[in-house]
Motif scaffolding. Structure first.
Motif, PDB file in Angstrom:
ATOM      1  N   THR A  77       0.941  -1.104   0.127  1.00  0.00           N
ATOM      2  CA  THR A  77       0.078  -0.085  -0.073  1.00  0.00           C
ATOM      3  C   THR A  77       0.651   1.132   0.125  1.00  0.00           C
ATOM      4  N   ILE A  78       1.723   1.212   0.823  1.00  0.00           N
ATOM      5  CA  ILE A  78       2.740   2.648   0.824  1.00  0.00           C
ATOM      6  C   ILE A  78       3.635   2.665  -0.270  1.00  0.00           C
ATOM      7  N   SER A  79       4.016   1.510  -0.914  1.00  0.00           N
ATOM      8  CA  SER A  79       4.842   1.590  -2.403  1.00  0.00           C
ATOM      9  C   SER A  79       3.816   2.179  -3.509  1.00  0.00           C
ATOM     10  N   LEU A  80       2.591   1.386  -3.468  1.00  0.00           N
ATOM     11  CA  LEU A  80       1.539   1.918  -4.415  1.00  0.00           C
ATOM     12  C   LEU A  80       0.999   3.562  -4.255  1.00  0.00           C
ATOM     13  N   SER A  81       0.878   3.788  -3.119  1.00  0.00           N
ATOM     14  CA  SER A  81       0.769   5.174  -2.786  1.00  0.00           C
ATOM     15  C   SER A  81       1.891   6.127  -3.321  1.00  0.00           C
ATOM     16  N   LEU A  82       3.228   5.889  -2.914  1.00  0.00           N
ATOM     17  CA  LEU A  82       4.336   6.661  -3.380  1.00  0.00           C
ATOM     18  C   LEU A  82       4.502   6.784  -4.899  1.00  0.00           C
ATOM     19  N   GLY A  83       4.093   5.422  -5.408  1.00  0.00           N
ATOM     20  CA  GLY A  83       4.375   5.364  -6.929  1.00  0.00           C
ATOM     21  C   GLY A  83       3.518   6.323  -7.535  1.00  0.00           C
ATOM     22  N   SER A 111      10.031  10.396  -4.458  1.00  0.00           N
ATOM     23  CA  SER A 111       8.817   9.529  -4.192  1.00  0.00           C
ATOM     24  C   SER A 111       9.043   8.303  -4.901  1.00  0.00           C
ATOM     25  N   LEU A 112       9.747   8.207  -5.999  1.00  0.00           N
ATOM     26  CA  LEU A 112       9.743   7.004  -6.768  1.00  0.00           C
ATOM     27  C   LEU A 112      10.966   6.055  -6.123  1.00  0.00           C
ATOM     28  N   VAL A 113      12.030   6.720  -5.651  1.00  0.00           N
ATOM     29  CA  VAL A 113      13.312   6.039  -5.017  1.00  0.00           C
ATOM     30  C   VAL A 113      12.458   5.446  -3.522  1.00  0.00           C
ATOM     31  N   LEU A 114      11.841   5.952  -2.724  1.00  0.00           N
ATOM     32  CA  LEU A 114      10.974   5.532  -1.762  1.00  0.00           C
ATOM     33  C   LEU A 114      10.235   4.399  -2.069  1.00  0.00           C
ATOM     34  N   ALA A 115       9.432   4.621  -3.134  1.00  0.00           N
ATOM     35  CA  ALA A 115       8.504   3.567  -3.456  1.00  0.00           C
ATOM     36  C   ALA A 115       9.161   2.118  -3.855  1.00  0.00           C
ATOM     37  N   GLN A 116      10.434   2.305  -4.727  1.00  0.00           N
ATOM     38  CA  GLN A 116      11.191   1.031  -5.051  1.00  0.00           C
ATOM     39  C   GLN A 116      11.965   0.695  -3.802  1.00  0.00           C
ATOM     40  N   SER A 117      12.251   1.249  -2.994  1.00  0.00           N
ATOM     41  CA  SER A 117      12.989   0.916  -1.753  1.00  0.00           C
ATOM     42  C   SER A 117      12.019   0.143  -0.806  1.00  0.00           C
ATOM     43  N   ILE A 118      11.039   0.916  -0.500  1.00  0.00           N
ATOM     44  CA  ILE A 118       9.968  -0.025   0.295  1.00  0.00           C
ATOM     45  C   ILE A 118       9.646  -1.186  -0.271  1.00  0.00           C
ATOM     46  N   GLY A 119       9.126  -1.020  -1.678  1.00  0.00           N
ATOM     47  CA  GLY A 119       8.710  -2.424  -2.244  1.00  0.00           C
ATOM     48  C   GLY A 119       9.505  -3.739  -2.338  1.00  0.00           C
ATOM     49  N   ASN A 120      10.820  -3.219  -2.283  1.00  0.00           N
ATOM     50  CA  ASN A 120      11.755  -4.305  -2.646  1.00  0.00           C
ATOM     51  C   ASN A 120      12.048  -4.633  -1.108  1.00  0.00           C
ATOM     52  N   SER A 121      12.131  -3.779  -0.039  1.00  0.00           N
ATOM     53  CA  SER A 121      12.591  -4.210   1.131  1.00  0.00           C
ATOM     54  C   SER A 121      11.993  -5.496   1.839  1.00  0.00           C
ATOM     55  N   LEU A 151      14.611  -2.197 -14.149  1.00  0.00           N
ATOM     56  CA  LEU A 151      15.222  -1.705 -15.431  1.00  0.00           C
ATOM     57  C   LEU A 151      14.121  -0.476 -15.555  1.00  0.00           C
ATOM     58  N   GLY A 152      13.073  -0.616 -15.204  1.00  0.00           N
ATOM     59  CA  GLY A 152      12.085   0.650 -15.310  1.00  0.00           C
ATOM     60  C   GLY A 152      12.313   1.824 -14.697  1.00  0.00           C
ATOM     61  N   PHE A 153      12.763   1.324 -13.315  1.00  0.00           N
ATOM     62  CA  PHE A 153      13.370   2.340 -12.352  1.00  0.00           C
ATOM     63  C   PHE A 153      14.590   3.045 -12.871  1.00  0.00           C
ATOM     64  N   ALA A 154      15.502   2.181 -13.276  1.00  0.00           N
ATOM     65  CA  ALA A 154      16.679   2.914 -13.599  1.00  0.00           C
ATOM     66  C   ALA A 154      16.559   3.832 -14.939  1.00  0.00           C
ATOM     67  N   ILE A 155      15.673   3.486 -15.905  1.00  0.00           N
ATOM     68  CA  ILE A 155      15.589   4.515 -16.857  1.00  0.00           C
ATOM     69  C   ILE A 155      14.587   5.878 -16.307  1.00  0.00           C
TER      70      ILE A 155
END
Length: 183
Positions: free
Chosen positions: A16-22, A66-76, A107-111
């Motif tokens: 939920t947090i990752s989706l919201s930040l995304g 926001s994107l970096v936080l979403a990716q970090s939280i989602g992967n953690s 890959l999408g995150f990096a681009i």
């Protein structure tokens, strides 16, 4: 037997947090696309150019954060359960499709990060004689922020898909193990 309620709650909270930040990052990219500098904003004195700062600069930074936080939280949550204590957790498996989605997410995150950094840095003030690169002024091309926004949706969607597939696979594996022990 199902996953412990604490695990399910944590996973759902992280999703939920990752989706919201995304979604926040996506929205900020769309607004940045609207607020970016246009050709009319460029000032030219015959030799030198000047471009004022755009609201897209601050919005782009906020979108990037926001994107970096979403990716970090989602992967953690995925990596915490998969790699507990430096070795793989035997009862926690990431299926092949989830791994592919995780790769697509990275890959999408990096681009998206590269696009956002370049577009956001171009949205800064470009004074006479300094410009953005080699003393020349550059405008952010139309669609740069919109492309980032689409990549953000792909990134967050595949990350969440990976988490959900992993959660369902592990629940099915645990149910299968219990039936195997009884019979």
């Amino acid at each position: 037997m199902e996953s412990p309620p604490k695990y399910k709650f944590t996973l759902i909270l992280f999703i939920t947090i990752s989706l919201s930040l995304g979604l926040v990052s996506f929205t900020l990219c769309v607004v940045s696309e609207i607020k970016r500098n246009k050709k009319e904003d460029l000032r030219w004195n015959g030799k030198l150019c000047h471009l004022p700062s755009s609201p897209a600069f601050g919005l782009g930074i906020a979108s990037l954060v926001s994107l970096v936080l979403a990716q970090s939280i989602g992967n953690s949550i995925l990596f915490k359960n998969y790699c507990s204590g430096g070795k793989r957790n035997a009862r926690y498996k990431i299926p092949v499709v989830a791994r592919i989605l995780l790769l697509i997410s990275w890959l999408g995150f990096a681009i998206a990060v590269i696009l956002l950094i370049v577009a956001t840095s171009m949205s800064r003030r470009q004074p006479y004689g300094e410009g953005w690169l080699n003393g020349e002024c550059y405008l952010v091309k139309g669609g740069a922020y919109a492309g980032s926004a689409l990549l953000i949706l792909v990134t967050v969607g595949s990350l969440i898909g990976s988490a959900l597939l992993t959660m369902k696979t592990n629940q099915a594996d645990q149910g299968h193990k219990i039936h195997a022990q009884r019979g």
